[in-house]
Design a protein around this motif. Sequence first.
Motif, PDB file in Angstrom:
ATOM      1  N   GLY A 111       5.096   4.133   5.751  1.00  0.00           N
ATOM      2  CA  GLY A 111       5.003   5.450   4.958  1.00  0.00           C
ATOM      3  C   GLY A 111       3.468   5.855   4.605  1.00  0.00           C
ATOM      4  O   GLY A 111       2.982   6.995   4.617  1.00  0.00           O
ATOM      5  N   LYS A 112       2.784   4.674   4.213  1.00  0.00           N
ATOM      6  CA  LYS A 112       1.428   4.895   3.934  1.00  0.00           C
ATOM      7  C   LYS A 112       0.337   5.269   5.351  1.00  0.00           C
ATOM      8  O   LYS A 112      -0.426   6.161   5.121  1.00  0.00           O
ATOM      9  N   LYS A 113       0.873   4.681   6.442  1.00  0.00           N
ATOM     10  CA  LYS A 113       0.106   4.966   7.576  1.00  0.00           C
ATOM     11  C   LYS A 113       0.634   6.384   8.112  1.00  0.00           C
ATOM     12  O   LYS A 113      -0.280   7.012   8.525  1.00  0.00           O
ATOM     13  N   ILE A 114       1.839   6.824   7.962  1.00  0.00           N
ATOM     14  CA  ILE A 114       2.041   8.276   8.383  1.00  0.00           C
ATOM     15  C   ILE A 114       1.361   9.368   7.233  1.00  0.00           C
ATOM     16  O   ILE A 114       0.971  10.358   7.712  1.00  0.00           O
ATOM     17  N   ARG A 115       1.281   8.869   5.914  1.00  0.00           N
ATOM     18  CA  ARG A 115       0.671   9.714   5.322  1.00  0.00           C
ATOM     19  C   ARG A 115      -0.631   9.930   5.357  1.00  0.00           C
ATOM     20  O   ARG A 115      -1.506  10.828   5.538  1.00  0.00           O
ATOM     21  N   ALA A 116      -1.353   8.875   5.987  1.00  0.00           N
ATOM     22  CA  ALA A 116      -2.760   8.957   6.395  1.00  0.00           C
ATOM     23  C   ALA A 116      -3.000   9.627   7.473  1.00  0.00           C
ATOM     24  O   ALA A 116      -3.945  10.420   7.780  1.00  0.00           O
ATOM     25  N   LYS A 117      -2.079   9.609   8.442  1.00  0.00           N
ATOM     26  CA  LYS A 117      -2.282  10.213   9.676  1.00  0.00           C
ATOM     27  C   LYS A 117      -1.899  11.807   9.334  1.00  0.00           C
ATOM     28  O   LYS A 117      -2.774  12.814   9.774  1.00  0.00           O
ATOM     29  N   MET A 118      -0.998  12.250   8.457  1.00  0.00           N
ATOM     30  CA  MET A 118      -0.939  13.703   8.180  1.00  0.00           C
ATOM     31  C   MET A 118      -2.046  14.037   7.341  1.00  0.00           C
ATOM     32  O   MET A 118      -2.455  15.316   7.626  1.00  0.00           O
ATOM     33  N   TRP A 119      -2.821  13.003   6.483  1.00  0.00           N
ATOM     34  CA  TRP A 119      -3.980  13.660   5.790  1.00  0.00           C
ATOM     35  C   TRP A 119      -5.033  14.115   6.822  1.00  0.00           C
ATOM     36  O   TRP A 119      -5.659  14.910   6.729  1.00  0.00           O
ATOM     37  N   GLU A 120      -5.261  13.244   7.945  1.00  0.00           N
ATOM     38  CA  GLU A 120      -6.223  13.824   8.837  1.00  0.00           C
ATOM     39  C   GLU A 120      -6.070  15.089   9.413  1.00  0.00           C
ATOM     40  O   GLU A 120      -7.025  15.821   9.515  1.00  0.00           O
ATOM     41  N   VAL A 121      -4.752  15.328   9.657  1.00  0.00           N
ATOM     42  CA  VAL A 121      -4.563  16.661  10.164  1.00  0.00           C
ATOM     43  C   VAL A 121      -4.305  17.907   8.965  1.00  0.00           C
ATOM     44  O   VAL A 121      -4.998  18.894   9.276  1.00  0.00           O
ATOM     45  N   TYR A 122      -3.953  17.296   7.838  1.00  0.00           N
ATOM     46  CA  TYR A 122      -3.749  18.352   6.916  1.00  0.00           C
ATOM     47  C   TYR A 122      -5.179  18.655   6.163  1.00  0.00           C
ATOM     48  O   TYR A 122      -5.635  19.875   6.065  1.00  0.00           O
ATOM     49  N   SER A 123      -6.239  17.903   6.225  1.00  0.00           N
ATOM     50  CA  SER A 123      -7.438  18.021   5.824  1.00  0.00           C
ATOM     51  C   SER A 123      -8.260  19.208   7.065  1.00  0.00           C
ATOM     52  O   SER A 123      -8.788  19.842   6.458  1.00  0.00           O
ATOM     53  N   GLN A 124      -7.987  18.726   7.979  1.00  0.00           N
ATOM     54  CA  GLN A 124      -8.396  19.636   9.172  1.00  0.00           C
ATOM     55  C   GLN A 124      -8.022  21.161   9.064  1.00  0.00           C
ATOM     56  O   GLN A 124      -8.516  22.205   9.236  1.00  0.00           O
ATOM     57  N   ALA A 125      -6.530  21.142   8.793  1.00  0.00           N
ATOM     58  CA  ALA A 125      -5.945  22.579   8.668  1.00  0.00           C
ATOM     59  C   ALA A 125      -6.418  23.070   7.424  1.00  0.00           C
ATOM     60  O   ALA A 125      -6.907  24.435   7.422  1.00  0.00           O
ATOM     61  N   ILE A 126      -6.655  22.647   6.153  1.00  0.00           N
ATOM     62  CA  ILE A 126      -7.379  23.001   5.180  1.00  0.00           C
ATOM     63  C   ILE A 126      -8.610  23.782   5.445  1.00  0.00           C
ATOM     64  O   ILE A 126      -9.059  24.803   5.046  1.00  0.00           O
ATOM     65  N   ASN A 127      -9.648  22.703   6.096  1.00  0.00           N
ATOM     66  CA  ASN A 127     -10.878  23.474   6.446  1.00  0.00           C
ATOM     67  C   ASN A 127     -10.913  24.631   7.689  1.00  0.00           C
ATOM     68  O   ASN A 127     -11.455  25.474   7.126  1.00  0.00           O
ATOM     69  N   THR A 128      -9.849  24.613   8.486  1.00  0.00           N
ATOM     70  CA  THR A 128      -9.515  25.630   9.325  1.00  0.00           C
ATOM     71  C   THR A 128      -9.204  26.924   8.432  1.00  0.00           C
ATOM     72  O   THR A 128      -9.609  28.126   8.755  1.00  0.00           O
ATOM     73  N   ALA A 129      -8.306  26.737   7.732  1.00  0.00           N
ATOM     74  CA  ALA A 129      -7.710  27.840   6.723  1.00  0.00           C
ATOM     75  C   ALA A 129      -8.479  28.477   5.824  1.00  0.00           C
ATOM     76  O   ALA A 129      -8.451  29.648   5.611  1.00  0.00           O
ATOM     77  N   VAL A 130      -9.274  27.730   5.069  1.00  0.00           N
ATOM     78  CA  VAL A 130     -10.444  28.078   4.022  1.00  0.00           C
ATOM     79  C   VAL A 130     -11.610  27.765   4.206  1.00  0.00           C
ATOM     80  O   VAL A 130     -12.736  28.761   4.099  1.00  0.00           O
ATOM     81  N   GLY A 131     -12.051  26.417   4.649  1.00  0.00           N
ATOM     82  CA  GLY A 131     -13.253  26.191   4.799  1.00  0.00           C
ATOM     83  C   GLY A 131     -14.112  26.754   5.690  1.00  0.00           C
ATOM     84  O   GLY A 131     -15.387  27.150   5.539  1.00  0.00           O
TER      85      GLY A 131
END
Length: 145
Positions: free
Chosen positions: A105-125
């Motif tokens: 669960g920790k590993k998948i959450r970390a993978k999700m964060w990698e994608v999520y943080s990029q999506a935040i940057n694309t959508a807002v940053g």
Amino acid sequence: MNKKPSDEVVMAWVYLLKAQNAAMGHVEAMFKKGGLPPFSWYDVLWELEKEDAVGLRQFQLEERLLVSQYGLSRLLTRIEKAEYVERLPCSEDGRGHRVVITRPGKKIRAKMWEVYSQAINTAVGDRLSDKQCEQLKRLLANLVD
């Protein structure tokens, strides 16, 4: 008390919802493209990871996530089937359980964060300056606080 919103208020509401839908649609699409679980899993895993081995009772997760008991129960069942969380007996209450995040669960959450943080940057940053983000944060805080 039957004051109707101005046109500006209605349009602000419309754009707030459109922005939220567009941003979340982008995040979900990136998760799907990366073969990751749906976004609804992320916050559950994040809240549990913050608590580490102690975990949380289901009602505590409900309070933090503002999800109905029934909705959260179904969500936890799906996440548990994927072996990202487990339910352990609660020492304070023999009938209750604590939900804890597993190593996968920790590993998948970390993978999700990698994608999520990029999506935040694309959508807002990539669309707003840091100064504009600060202004937006202050404006939106007025709606939350």
